[in-house]
Design an enzyme around this catalytic site. Sequence first.
Site, PDB file in Angstrom:
ATOM      1  N   ASP A 194      -8.501 -55.850  64.865  1.00 42.89           N
ATOM      2  CA  ASP A 194      -9.318 -56.987  65.292  1.00 42.89           C
ATOM      3  C   ASP A 194     -10.590 -56.448  65.946  1.00 42.89           C
ATOM      4  O   ASP A 194     -10.520 -55.563  66.793  1.00 42.89           O
ATOM      5  CB  ASP A 194      -8.546 -57.861  66.289  1.00 42.89           C
ATOM      6  CG  ASP A 194      -7.313 -58.503  65.649  1.00 42.89           C
ATOM      7  OD1 ASP A 194      -7.277 -58.604  64.402  1.00 42.89           O
ATOM      8  OD2 ASP A 194      -6.393 -58.896  66.399  1.00 42.89           O
ATOM      9  N   ARG A 259       5.991 -69.141  58.399  1.00 43.62           N
ATOM     10  CA  ARG A 259       5.593 -68.573  59.700  1.00 43.62           C
ATOM     11  C   ARG A 259       4.313 -69.262  60.156  1.00 43.62           C
ATOM     12  O   ARG A 259       3.393 -69.471  59.353  1.00 43.62           O
ATOM     13  CB  ARG A 259       5.351 -67.067  59.535  1.00 43.62           C
ATOM     14  CG  ARG A 259       4.808 -66.386  60.783  1.00 43.62           C
ATOM     15  CD  ARG A 259       4.619 -64.889  60.554  1.00 43.62           C
ATOM     16  NE  ARG A 259       3.721 -64.319  61.540  1.00 43.62           N
ATOM     17  CZ  ARG A 259       4.110 -63.775  62.684  1.00 43.62           C
ATOM     18  NH1 ARG A 259       5.389 -63.685  62.975  1.00 43.62           N
ATOM     19  NH2 ARG A 259       3.215 -63.305  63.534  1.00 43.62           N
TER      20      ARG A 259
HETATM   21  C1  GA4 Z   1      -9.739 -60.162  61.954  1.00 43.62           C
HETATM   22  C2  GA4 Z   1      -9.541 -60.912  63.265  1.00 43.62           C
HETATM   23  C3  GA4 Z   1      -9.860 -62.410  63.155  1.00 43.62           C
HETATM   24  O1  GA4 Z   1      -8.829 -63.073  62.424  1.00 43.62           O
HETATM   25  C4  GA4 Z   1     -11.210 -62.641  62.429  1.00 43.62           C
HETATM   26  C5  GA4 Z   1     -11.068 -62.067  61.024  1.00 43.62           C
HETATM   27  C6  GA4 Z   1     -12.251 -62.226  60.064  1.00 43.62           C
HETATM   28  C7  GA4 Z   1     -12.071 -63.420  59.113  1.00 43.62           C
HETATM   29  O2  GA4 Z   1     -10.955 -63.793  58.792  1.00 43.62           O
HETATM   30  O3  GA4 Z   1     -13.114 -63.934  58.674  1.00 43.62           O
HETATM   31  C8  GA4 Z   1     -12.381 -60.880  59.304  1.00 43.62           C
HETATM   32  C9  GA4 Z   1     -11.387 -59.912  60.024  1.00 43.62           C
HETATM   33  C10 GA4 Z   1     -11.077 -60.594  61.331  1.00 43.62           C
HETATM   34  C11 GA4 Z   1     -11.969 -58.489  60.238  1.00 43.62           C
HETATM   35  C12 GA4 Z   1     -12.977 -58.005  59.172  1.00 43.62           C
HETATM   36  C13 GA4 Z   1     -13.697 -59.121  58.426  1.00 43.62           C
HETATM   37  C14 GA4 Z   1     -13.803 -60.342  59.332  1.00 43.62           C
HETATM   38  C15 GA4 Z   1     -12.091 -60.890  57.812  1.00 43.62           C
HETATM   39  C16 GA4 Z   1     -12.788 -59.656  57.355  1.00 43.62           C
HETATM   40  C17 GA4 Z   1     -12.581 -59.064  56.179  1.00 43.62           C
HETATM   41  C18 GA4 Z   1     -11.619 -64.103  62.502  1.00 43.62           C
HETATM   42  C19 GA4 Z   1     -12.225 -61.676  62.980  1.00 43.62           C
HETATM   43  O4  GA4 Z   1     -13.007 -61.898  63.887  1.00 43.62           O
HETATM   44  O5  GA4 Z   1     -12.165 -60.490  62.300  1.00 43.62           O
END
Ligand code: GA4
Length: 320
Positions: A194, A259
Amino acid sequence: MVILSKATSFFNGVPLIDLSKPDSMNLIVKACEEFGFFKVVNHDVPMEFISKLESEAIKFFSSPLPEKLKAGPADPFGYGNKQIGKKGDIGWVEYILVSTNSEFNYQKFASISSLNPENIRAAVNDYVTEVQKMACEVLEMLAEGLKIHQRNVFSKLLMDEKSDSVFRVNHYASCSEIDEFNGNNVIGFGEHTDPQIISVLRSNNTSGLQILLKDGDWMSVPPDENSFFVNVGDSLQVMTNGRFKSVKHRVLANSVKSRLSMIYFGGPPLSEKIAPLPSLMEGEDSSLYKEFTWFEYKKSAYKTRLADNRLILFEKIAAS
Ligand code: GA4
């Protein structure tokens, strides 16, 4: 659809933090160093708020797909189905992403006939306020445990009115048909870290979450609907100059039960500079990372694939 061969064993080594006990501080520091992950009990988040939000989420996800799609796409906020991020990642998941900012507009949810957007807004706000409080308590214990002079050095970023925090509800339908057919695991949410400072997750009693241990083994986290699971995010890894580890995790869809997980991602304001805290560096040149704003990091992180190592862009050694 990404499929993995089956090899799941429950991990009984998830660090357990009892927030009602005075000795938690050192245990949290140790958990963040070793795993970047721990479980919190005696958290004081009222069960009433958890149940209210859970029932709103169940109402939403059990609506017919054409209704749910009216709240999409998640660009960046709203309803998303199977597609994760912008770079083509696909998972066996549907989700809602919202901003935790008090001015966030829930109008996207207004066209769903069986739902009242005001009820969703109230349920998210009540829940997030309490979970954010708990996240701040944890971050303040971490600052104290790291002997940082300013106890709110991390928590003030979440409490800032401009904090760029987000909230997500993931629904993983059971994947019986596919799973029974080939005897393999189905990826609900692919492996990733994250990008924010801290993430706080609560799920129903269905397994699926796995964390990657240092030795390279994926371990299944036993579900616990009465506790919270906390992850160190990339930004906290940078601020601690790599002392805390941003944990790689993923979710496998369950072949029998669905889930439901709710995750609060505590992030800093967009303009905030993210860099190792001076007191955590040995000498002036010992920073492992280049300084960047949360806006810059988020922008580049959102351009990556889920499994990519995002922090490499900011690592000093890798870049030189
Ligand atoms: C991972 C953590 C959160 O869910 C999120 C995700 C984001 C998305 O779903 O749009 C990201 C992912 C997350 C990390 C890298 C990028 C951005 C999908 C993706 C491939 C909302 C976030 O902030 O980063």
